[in-house]
Design a protein around this motif. Structure first.
Motif, PDB file in Angstrom:
ATOM      1  N   ASP A  73       0.902  -1.180   0.188  1.00  0.00           N
ATOM      2  CA  ASP A  73       0.036   0.135  -0.014  1.00  0.00           C
ATOM      3  C   ASP A  73       0.950   1.277   0.037  1.00  0.00           C
ATOM      4  OD1 ASP A  73      -2.461  -1.462   0.095  1.00  0.00           O
ATOM      5  OD2 ASP A  73      -2.158  -1.708   2.194  1.00  0.00           O
ATOM      6  N   GLU A  74       0.562   2.266  -0.711  1.00  0.00           N
ATOM      7  CA  GLU A  74       1.183   3.364  -0.518  1.00  0.00           C
ATOM      8  C   GLU A  74       0.488   4.684   0.286  1.00  0.00           C
ATOM      9  OE1 GLU A  74       3.536   6.244  -3.852  1.00  0.00           O
ATOM     10  OE2 GLU A  74       1.746   5.662  -4.396  1.00  0.00           O
ATOM     11  N   TYR A  75       1.280   5.321   0.958  1.00  0.00           N
ATOM     12  CA  TYR A  75       0.836   6.245   1.784  1.00  0.00           C
ATOM     13  C   TYR A  75       1.369   7.495   1.314  1.00  0.00           C
ATOM     14  CZ  TYR A  75      -1.416   2.932   4.358  1.00  0.00           C
ATOM     15  OH  TYR A  75      -2.314   1.554   4.708  1.00  0.00           O
ATOM     16  N   GLU A  76       1.305   8.693   2.013  1.00  0.00           N
ATOM     17  CA  GLU A  76       1.778   9.980   1.515  1.00  0.00           C
ATOM     18  C   GLU A  76       3.609  10.025   1.337  1.00  0.00           C
ATOM     19  OE1 GLU A  76       1.587  14.766   2.514  1.00  0.00           O
ATOM     20  OE2 GLU A  76       0.591  13.294   3.802  1.00  0.00           O
ATOM     21  N   ASN A  77       4.064   9.222   2.420  1.00  0.00           N
ATOM     22  CA  ASN A  77       5.450   9.664   2.250  1.00  0.00           C
ATOM     23  C   ASN A  77       6.461   8.192   2.426  1.00  0.00           C
ATOM     24  OD1 ASN A  77       5.620  12.548   2.339  1.00  0.00           O
ATOM     25  ND2 ASN A  77       5.051  12.319   4.428  1.00  0.00           N
ATOM     26  N   TYR A  78       5.463   7.139   2.203  1.00  0.00           N
ATOM     27  CA  TYR A  78       6.215   5.927   2.250  1.00  0.00           C
ATOM     28  C   TYR A  78       5.135   4.829   1.600  1.00  0.00           C
ATOM     29  CZ  TYR A  78       2.908   5.514   6.179  1.00  0.00           C
ATOM     30  OH  TYR A  78       1.666   5.435   6.887  1.00  0.00           O
ATOM     31  N   THR A  95       5.556 -20.016   6.604  1.00  0.00           N
ATOM     32  CA  THR A  95       5.915 -18.620   6.236  1.00  0.00           C
ATOM     33  C   THR A  95       5.994 -18.037   7.331  1.00  0.00           C
ATOM     34  OG1 THR A  95       3.382 -18.121   6.171  1.00  0.00           O
ATOM     35  CG2 THR A  95       4.228 -19.112   4.138  1.00  0.00           C
ATOM     36  N   THR A  96       6.942 -17.174   7.406  1.00  0.00           N
ATOM     37  CA  THR A  96       7.209 -15.912   8.344  1.00  0.00           C
ATOM     38  C   THR A  96       7.038 -14.599   7.765  1.00  0.00           C
ATOM     39  OG1 THR A  96       9.016 -17.474   9.157  1.00  0.00           O
ATOM     40  CG2 THR A  96       8.962 -15.195  10.050  1.00  0.00           C
ATOM     41  N   GLU A  97       6.118 -13.870   8.424  1.00  0.00           N
ATOM     42  CA  GLU A  97       5.745 -12.554   7.893  1.00  0.00           C
ATOM     43  C   GLU A  97       6.808 -11.433   8.041  1.00  0.00           C
ATOM     44  OE1 GLU A  97       2.257  -9.400   8.794  1.00  0.00           O
ATOM     45  OE2 GLU A  97       1.643 -11.544   8.536  1.00  0.00           O
ATOM     46  N   LEU A  98       7.066 -10.705   6.970  1.00  0.00           N
ATOM     47  CA  LEU A  98       8.031  -9.596   6.975  1.00  0.00           C
ATOM     48  C   LEU A  98       7.488  -8.383   6.802  1.00  0.00           C
ATOM     49  CD1 LEU A  98      10.828  -8.525   7.713  1.00  0.00           C
ATOM     50  CD2 LEU A  98      11.455  -8.912   5.415  1.00  0.00           C
ATOM     51  N   ASN A  99       6.971  -7.249   7.563  1.00  0.00           N
ATOM     52  CA  ASN A  99       6.560  -6.304   7.299  1.00  0.00           C
ATOM     53  C   ASN A  99       7.667  -5.275   7.061  1.00  0.00           C
ATOM     54  OD1 ASN A  99       3.550  -7.032   8.003  1.00  0.00           O
ATOM     55  ND2 ASN A  99       4.764  -7.444   9.817  1.00  0.00           N
ATOM     56  N   MET A 100       7.399  -4.123   6.081  1.00  0.00           N
ATOM     57  CA  MET A 100       8.437  -3.247   5.924  1.00  0.00           C
ATOM     58  C   MET A 100       7.681  -1.861   5.435  1.00  0.00           C
ATOM     59  SD  MET A 100      11.007  -5.233   3.531  1.00  0.00           S
ATOM     60  CE  MET A 100       9.909  -5.907   2.237  1.00  0.00           C
ATOM     61  N   PHE A 101       8.235  -0.847   6.165  1.00  0.00           N
ATOM     62  CA  PHE A 101       7.699   0.569   5.812  1.00  0.00           C
ATOM     63  C   PHE A 101       8.938   1.317   5.267  1.00  0.00           C
ATOM     64  CE2 PHE A 101       5.224  -0.759   9.399  1.00  0.00           C
ATOM     65  CZ  PHE A 101       4.005  -0.171   9.341  1.00  0.00           C
ATOM     66  N   VAL A 102       8.771   1.603   3.957  1.00  0.00           N
ATOM     67  CA  VAL A 102       9.862   2.198   3.214  1.00  0.00           C
ATOM     68  C   VAL A 102       9.600   3.669   2.751  1.00  0.00           C
ATOM     69  CG1 VAL A 102      11.475   1.822   1.178  1.00  0.00           C
ATOM     70  CG2 VAL A 102      10.140  -0.302   2.039  1.00  0.00           C
ATOM     71  N   GLY A 103      10.326   4.501   3.302  1.00  0.00           N
ATOM     72  CA  GLY A 103      10.302   5.836   3.321  1.00  0.00           C
ATOM     73  C   GLY A 103      11.598   6.383   2.311  1.00  0.00           C
ATOM     74  N   ALA A 129      28.611  -1.569   4.504  1.00  0.00           N
ATOM     75  CA  ALA A 129      27.603  -0.863   4.282  1.00  0.00           C
ATOM     76  C   ALA A 129      27.362  -0.180   3.055  1.00  0.00           C
ATOM     77  CB  ALA A 129      27.445   0.038   5.557  1.00  0.00           C
ATOM     78  N   PRO A 130      28.382   0.355   2.177  1.00  0.00           N
ATOM     79  CA  PRO A 130      28.273   1.292   1.113  1.00  0.00           C
ATOM     80  C   PRO A 130      27.733   0.670   0.141  1.00  0.00           C
ATOM     81  CG  PRO A 130      30.341   1.975   2.022  1.00  0.00           C
ATOM     82  CD  PRO A 130      29.746   0.658   3.094  1.00  0.00           C
ATOM     83  N   LEU A 131      27.834  -0.993   0.058  1.00  0.00           N
ATOM     84  CA  LEU A 131      27.180  -1.667  -0.979  1.00  0.00           C
ATOM     85  C   LEU A 131      25.820  -1.813  -0.856  1.00  0.00           C
ATOM     86  CD1 LEU A 131      28.163  -3.493  -3.329  1.00  0.00           C
ATOM     87  CD2 LEU A 131      28.132  -5.530  -1.649  1.00  0.00           C
ATOM     88  N   VAL A 132      25.135  -1.691   0.279  1.00  0.00           N
ATOM     89  CA  VAL A 132      23.894  -2.008   0.361  1.00  0.00           C
ATOM     90  C   VAL A 132      22.762  -0.935   0.877  1.00  0.00           C
ATOM     91  CG1 VAL A 132      24.040  -4.658   0.345  1.00  0.00           C
ATOM     92  CG2 VAL A 132      24.066  -3.161   2.443  1.00  0.00           C
ATOM     93  N   ALA A 133      23.520   0.215   1.514  1.00  0.00           N
ATOM     94  CA  ALA A 133      22.714   1.079   2.350  1.00  0.00           C
ATOM     95  C   ALA A 133      22.809   2.505   2.147  1.00  0.00           C
ATOM     96  CB  ALA A 133      23.200   0.781   3.813  1.00  0.00           C
ATOM     97  N   ARG A 134      23.072   2.765   0.732  1.00  0.00           N
ATOM     98  CA  ARG A 134      23.050   4.143   0.239  1.00  0.00           C
ATOM     99  C   ARG A 134      21.425   4.576   0.088  1.00  0.00           C
ATOM    100  NH1 ARG A 134      27.372   6.676  -1.370  1.00  0.00           N
ATOM    101  NH2 ARG A 134      29.264   4.935  -1.814  1.00  0.00           N
ATOM    102  N   ALA A 135      20.597   4.100   0.321  1.00  0.00           N
ATOM    103  CA  ALA A 135      19.208   4.332   0.192  1.00  0.00           C
ATOM    104  C   ALA A 135      18.184   3.254   0.614  1.00  0.00           C
ATOM    105  CB  ALA A 135      18.833   4.984  -0.986  1.00  0.00           C
ATOM    106  N   PRO A 136      16.973   3.576   1.287  1.00  0.00           N
ATOM    107  CA  PRO A 136      16.292   2.396   1.686  1.00  0.00           C
ATOM    108  C   PRO A 136      15.833   1.711   0.661  1.00  0.00           C
ATOM    109  CG  PRO A 136      15.404   4.855   2.897  1.00  0.00           C
ATOM    110  CD  PRO A 136      16.548   5.004   1.584  1.00  0.00           C
ATOM    111  N   ASP A 137      15.580   2.061  -0.625  1.00  0.00           N
ATOM    112  CA  ASP A 137      14.980   1.351  -1.583  1.00  0.00           C
ATOM    113  C   ASP A 137      16.193   0.377  -2.137  1.00  0.00           C
ATOM    114  OD1 ASP A 137      16.784   3.038  -2.954  1.00  0.00           O
ATOM    115  OD2 ASP A 137      15.395   3.627  -4.578  1.00  0.00           O
TER     116      ASP A 137
END
Length: 267
Positions: A73-78, A95-103, A129-137
């Motif tokens: 689902d899309e909200y205003e900023n995430y 199954t194991t549920e993973l919930n993600m809020f991406v802003g 870290a620089p390989l994977v963490a430059r942005a939340p997406d």
């Protein structure tokens, strides 16, 4: 347990800061934040989801309640995403549920049970870290990539069970074999039901539907979509294999019945 990782220009600059500090850091445009909430208490959940981030009540409700179906689902900023990790043990998929809020400058992962893809991503962050963490997406892609890679052991275990069943069926035509075939067919169908909605979720991201995911990241998400398509094809192959195995089993049983009838006829 709440773990926090603070990045600046892709570099890990701080860990496990207090919630009050996080509240301030959210307004710093030069900082990227990853929060992982594993088995949080009700108080931690309320402070995090409502107090600090002020997420939409419907998103919070979907997050804290178990959901059998993946969604986005899309909200205003995430965006809010529900995805499921898979394990195959004791002849069934779990199954194991993973919930993600991406802003724009944060990723929050929320799960009740430990998830291997989260552990693997944390390990990757600590090493490079620089390989994977430059942005939340980008970090979200890494999590999903590890999650789908972890489907492989489950599929391999299922394949081994099917191969063993096919071997046994030529040695025995007992009713136990029939029940095992039907059970595995049911688990393969469950796997297909798990994969199908996840393909829809990832496909929506890969098609650029959400502004939080930058354009140059879309090919990576298309690769995830292709990965799910391959898993779906594998599940279809397993279904066909079990259908053929069932037919062979029924044919062998019919041959045994015919032999008995022939003997009785002679007598």
């Amino acid at each position: 347990m709440i773990r926090s990782f603070i990045f600046s220009q892709g570099k890990l600059v701080s860990q496990n800061v207090g919630l009050d500090v996080l509240r301030v850091m959210l307004y710093d445009e030069d900082v990227q934040i990853w929060l992982d909430a594993e088995q949080p208490t009700e108080e931690e959940t309320k402070s995090l989801l409502e107090g600090i981030f002020n997420f939409h009540p419907l998103a919070i409700e979907d997050c804290v309640n178990v959901s059998e179906r993946p969604k986005i689902d899309e909200y205003e900023n995430y965006i809010f995403m529900v995805i499921h990790a898979v394990d195959f043990s004791a002849h069934e998929f779990r199954t194991t549920e993973l919930n993600m809020f991406v802003g724009k400058n944060f990723l929050l992962t929320y799960h009740r049970d430990p998830i291997r893809s989260v552990t693997a991503t944390i390990d990757r962050v600590m090493k490079n870290a620089p390989l994977v963490a430059r942005a939340p997406d980008r970090l979200t892609y890494t999590l999903l990539d590890f999650l789908l890679e972890n489907y492989r052991p489950a599929l391999e275990e299922l394949a081994a069970e099917i191969a063993e069943l096919e071997k046994r069926i030529l040695e025995s035509a007992s009713s136990h074999v029939l029940s095992e075939i039907l059970q595995l067919k049911g688990e393969v169908q469950r796997l297909r039901q798990i994969i199908a909605p996840q393909r829809e979720v990832i496909a929506r991201v890969a098609h650029g539907e959400f502004k939080v995911v930058r354009a140059h990241m879309l090919p990576y998400y298309r690769d995830l979509s292709d990965h799910l398509a391959r898993i779906s094809d594998t599940a279809d192959n397993y279904r066909d294999s079990l259908t053929n195995t069932l037919q062979v089993h029924l044919n062998l049983q019919q041959m045994q019945v015919n032999r008995v009838i022939k003997v009785l006829t002679v007598l």
